[in-house]
Write a protein that holds these residues in place. Structure first.
Motif, PDB file in Angstrom:
ATOM      1  N   ALA A  85     -19.678  95.104  27.149  1.00  0.00           N
ATOM      2  CA  ALA A  85     -19.123  94.845  28.480  1.00  0.00           C
ATOM      3  C   ALA A  85     -17.598  94.868  28.439  1.00  0.00           C
ATOM      4  O   ALA A  85     -16.957  95.443  29.327  1.00  0.00           O
ATOM      5  CB  ALA A  85     -19.627  93.501  29.003  1.00  0.00           C
ATOM      6  N   LYS A  86     -17.015  94.271  27.422  1.00  0.00           N
ATOM      7  CA  LYS A  86     -15.549  94.270  27.297  1.00  0.00           C
ATOM      8  C   LYS A  86     -15.002  95.682  27.162  1.00  0.00           C
ATOM      9  O   LYS A  86     -13.896  95.965  27.604  1.00  0.00           O
ATOM     10  CB  LYS A  86     -15.111  93.425  26.105  1.00  0.00           C
ATOM     11  N   LYS A  87     -15.795  96.574  26.569  1.00  0.00           N
ATOM     12  CA  LYS A  87     -15.377  97.969  26.419  1.00  0.00           C
ATOM     13  C   LYS A  87     -15.658  98.775  27.685  1.00  0.00           C
ATOM     14  O   LYS A  87     -15.270  99.932  27.775  1.00  0.00           O
ATOM     15  CB  LYS A  87     -16.094  98.632  25.231  1.00  0.00           C
ATOM     16  N   GLY A  88     -16.352  98.176  28.648  1.00  0.00           N
ATOM     17  CA  GLY A  88     -16.710  98.890  29.867  1.00  0.00           C
ATOM     18  C   GLY A  88     -17.906  99.798  29.705  1.00  0.00           C
ATOM     19  O   GLY A  88     -18.179 100.634  30.556  1.00  0.00           O
ATOM     20  N   ASN A  89     -18.642  99.616  28.614  1.00  0.00           N
ATOM     21  CA  ASN A  89     -19.851 100.403  28.360  1.00  0.00           C
ATOM     22  C   ASN A  89     -21.030  99.644  28.986  1.00  0.00           C
ATOM     23  O   ASN A  89     -21.810  98.992  28.298  1.00  0.00           O
ATOM     24  CB  ASN A  89     -20.030 100.607  26.854  1.00  0.00           C
ATOM     25  N   TRP A  90     -21.141  99.768  30.306  1.00  0.00           N
ATOM     26  CA  TRP A  90     -22.074  98.918  31.056  1.00  0.00           C
ATOM     27  C   TRP A  90     -23.532  99.216  30.777  1.00  0.00           C
ATOM     28  O   TRP A  90     -24.358  98.299  30.764  1.00  0.00           O
ATOM     29  CB  TRP A  90     -21.750  99.002  32.542  1.00  0.00           C
ATOM     30  N   ASP A  91     -23.877 100.476  30.572  1.00  0.00           N
ATOM     31  CA  ASP A  91     -25.285 100.802  30.298  1.00  0.00           C
ATOM     32  C   ASP A  91     -25.755 100.120  29.014  1.00  0.00           C
ATOM     33  O   ASP A  91     -26.834  99.529  28.963  1.00  0.00           O
ATOM     34  CB  ASP A  91     -25.485 102.309  30.182  1.00  0.00           C
ATOM     35  N   MET A  92     -24.929 100.194  27.985  1.00  0.00           N
ATOM     36  CA  MET A  92     -25.290  99.557  26.715  1.00  0.00           C
ATOM     37  C   MET A  92     -25.252  98.037  26.847  1.00  0.00           C
ATOM     38  O   MET A  92     -26.083  97.337  26.249  1.00  0.00           O
ATOM     39  CB  MET A  92     -24.361 100.027  25.598  1.00  0.00           C
TER      40      MET A  92
END
Length: 108
Positions: free
Chosen positions: A37-44
């Protein structure tokens, strides 16, 4: 069959450790979800947080984090759909909108 004290201790340690593993697995998945989430990788993030909640369904923090990640994933895919529409990639836009609505049912 009589177990020695040492064998009995080992057996108890193994049983105690195996009882703790589901909680450890849920915490690991939650931490991984937060990192994504912090990386903005919402699907993962949604995938990891779903696993955490599946392993510990009563955990309110996991439930809230998952709900937030789903909302963010939906917004991300909605924005990707807008970009695809602007580029006249209508099939891709339709796919992105479909994904967005699946992450957040209220985002129709």
């Amino acid at each position: 069959m009589k177990l020695s004290r040492n064998t009995l201790r080992i057996l108890l340690v193994v049983l105690a450790a195996s009882a703790l593993l589901p909680g450890c697995s849920a915490k690991w998945a939650y931490r991984q979800g937060q990192r994504e989430a912090k990386k903005g990788n919402w699907d993962m993030a949604v995938a990891r947080l779903t696993k955490a909640l599946h392993e510990d369904p009563e955990n309110i923090a996991y439930r809230i984090a998952l709900q937030n990640a789903k909302i963010q994933a939906s917004a991300y895919h909605q924005e990707e759909a807008r970009k695809a529409m602007a580029a006249e990639q209508l099939d891709k836009a339709a796919d992105e909108l479909d994904i967005a609505s699946k992450f957040d049912q209220s985002n129709k």
